[in-house]
Design an enzyme around this catalytic site. Structure first.
Site, PDB file in Angstrom:
ATOM      1  CB  CYS A  88      -8.226   4.089   9.969  1.00 54.90           C
ATOM      2  SG  CYS A  88      -6.681   4.685   9.257  1.00 54.90           S
ATOM      3  CB  CYS A  96      -4.035   2.550   4.041  1.00 56.94           C
ATOM      4  SG  CYS A  96      -3.155   1.208   4.834  1.00 56.94           S
ATOM      5  CB  CYS A 175      -0.930   2.469  11.547  1.00 60.56           C
ATOM      6  SG  CYS A 175      -1.636   0.843  11.190  1.00 60.56           S
ATOM      7  CD  GLN A 250       0.710 -16.058  14.673  1.00 63.25           C
ATOM      8  OE1 GLN A 250       0.063 -15.105  14.219  1.00 63.25           O
ATOM      9  NE2 GLN A 250       0.824 -17.213  14.037  1.00 63.25           N
ATOM     10  CD  GLU A 303      11.625 -21.755  10.395  1.00 68.98           C
ATOM     11  OE1 GLU A 303      10.441 -21.964  10.661  1.00 68.98           O
ATOM     12  OE2 GLU A 303      11.991 -20.969   9.490  1.00 68.98           O
ATOM     13  CB  CYS A 396      -1.835 -17.548   8.145  1.00 68.45           C
ATOM     14  SG  CYS A 396      -0.547 -18.026   6.994  1.00 68.45           S
TER      15      CYS A 396
END
Ligand SMILES: C[S@@+](CC[C@H](N)C(=O)[O-])C[C@H]1O[C@@H](n2cnc3c(N)ncnc32)[C@H](O)[C@@H]1O
Length: 438
Positions: A88, A96, A175, A250, A303, A396
């Site tokens: 990129c 970026c 992107c 996700q 949640e 994560c």
């Protein structure tokens, strides 16, 4: 600036200021998308470099009295064999901030992530782990995977991406990690004056959706953001899920199925068991658990986000064994929220701690999928008090996972499985699925 003394560990010497160019040997990778180097007694958090390289780097952050500075490698004097030309043109020093590893060959990106996971477990859980970062099925070259992108908008209304650790927006016309359908919406050529951001979602079913996010203070429209439908086709579970276009799902198209398969394989839920899905989003793991425990079993999903719970209610309507609770997980367990200053902390102090009456006192299996901060030791203690035979922790952030692992180990659980997935190629992010057993 003169070259450094790589083993200098003493007090920082001399001044280092933003804009200075320093020459350093690059040490190991660290959590966060940078490598560690040393310069005149200071630690340098170095982006755009690779372990073993020798580079010239420009200092991007330096504070008086601090023992570390941040820097970007701008000239490679001795290159790693794993260095490649970034695919990129928006990746690189000062550009970026979205990708950290475009300059690294894809297989080696995964080795670096594995090294980070190992280091976090060693430092925070005092555990040596053997981990390999697996590609997510369907990934070929680490590009074109991102199905949800929030583009920032600059003062002149152009959409772009933020620079690293900055509010400044770099206008982009593409992107490369985004799904082709995201760029094909044409959002990158339009004028977004009046919006602070524009979200694009390319779901697994139906057309891409573009959601402008009005400037601060304004609402997203009367009906709220639109809903998309995501189809999950794993080896162990298949299902469809409604998700708000601004809600959590996700971002890698293969990730949801991969993590559900990994969690089910680890837990091996049995018919008639009681299961908990904590931080359940729109009910992905709850639905899969419900199928495994069958009509004689029970699943409770917890949640905090109202839109996600509403979507979960719809997604789980055909599965009467699932109960979806709208609550923070710590509130549901009746434990104190993590301390923080600022708005809300007074309300927190005066809040009565009471366990949610519909939360079971025992569970056979638990899925924990918390945000980046992790579950925390109080929640882990409550999970342990349910005496589950197995807990699948989907994480994560490897640092938060390693911290919570220490709490599970202390409570008598063992880490009996650990898998890691490259669900975010070109970035430093890595997703882990850990199995704890009593
Ligand atoms: C990593 S996402 C996982 C969602 C879901 N398991 C999935 O795979 O789609 C974390 C979820 O936790 C929710 N969340 C964040 N903090 C929470 C809390 N303290 N209690 C309950 N849910 C929380 C977020 O709204 C988000 O839906």
């Amino acid at each position: 600036m003169t070259p450094n003394h790589p083993d200098a560990e003493g007090q920082p010497t001399g001044q280092v200021e933003v804009g200075d160019v320093v020459e350093v040997e690059v040490g190991p990778v660290a959590h966060g998308g940078f490598c560690i180097a040393r310069y005149e007694g200071r630690v340098v958090f170095l982006r755009h470099a690779l372990p073993g390289e020798r580079v010239r780097a420009v200092v991007t952050e330096a504070k008086e009295g601090q023992r570390f500075v941040r820097a970007d490698a701008v000239e490679v004097l001795v290159a790693s064999d794993h260095r490649v030309q970034p695919p990129c043109r928006f990746a690189g020093p000062g550009l970026c901030g979205g990708c950290d590893f475009q300059h690294v060959e894809l297989g080696h990106q995964r080795e670096l992530k594995a090294a980070v996971v190992r280091e976090q477990f060693s430092r925070l859980a005092h555990l040596d782990v053997d981990v390999v970062v697996e590609p997510v099925p369907g990934d070929v070259d680490g590009l074109g995977w991102r199905t949800r992108v929030e583009f920032a908008v600059d003062e002149s209304g152009r959409a772009g991406l933020r620079r690293h650790r900055s509010h400044s927006v770099l206008p982009v016309d593409t992107c490369l990690i985004a799904d082709d359908r995201v760029v094909a919406t044409g959002v990158l050529g339009r004028d977004w004056s009046g919006s602070q951001a524009v979200d694009v979602v390319a779901p697994s079913t139906g057309e891409p959706v573009v959601v402008p996010v009005p400037a601060a203070g304004a609402a997203v429209g009367e009906d709220g953001p639109p809903t998309v439908v995501e189809h999950v086709a794993g080896h162990r579970f298949t299902g469809d899920f409604q998700v708000s276009a601004r809600g959590f799902w996700q971002v890698h198209p293969g990730a949801a199925a991969t993590f559900v398969d990994a969690a089910l394989e680890a837990l091996a839920p049995r018919e008639g068991e009681t299961a908990l899905d904590l931080y359940s989003g729109v009910g992905l793991f709850a639905a899969a658990l419900a199928e495994s425990v069958g009509p004689g079993g029970k699943v409770v999903a917890v949640e905090s986000d109202g839109d996600a719970v509403a979507a979960a209610a719809a997604n789980l309507a055909a599965r009467p064994s699932v109960l979806a609770l709208r609550a923070r997980v710590d509130d549901a367990f009746g434990v104190a929220r993590p301390k923080r200053s600022g708005p809300g902390s007074r309300a927190q102090r005066s809040r009565k701690l009471r366990r949610h009456p519909l939360l079971p006192l025992r569970a056979d299996v638990v899925v924990l999928d918390p945000p980046r901060t992790g579950a925390g030791k109080d929640v882990v203690a409550q999970v342990v008090a349910l005496e589950p035979r197995a807990v699948a922790y989907v994480a994560c952030d490897p640092a938060a996972l390693a911290r919570d692992t220490a709490s599970f180990l202390e409570a008598g659980y063992r880490l009996s499985g650990l898998r890691a997935f490259d669900a975010f190629p070109m970035t430093h992010h890595v997703e882990c699925v850990a199995l704890f057993e009593r």
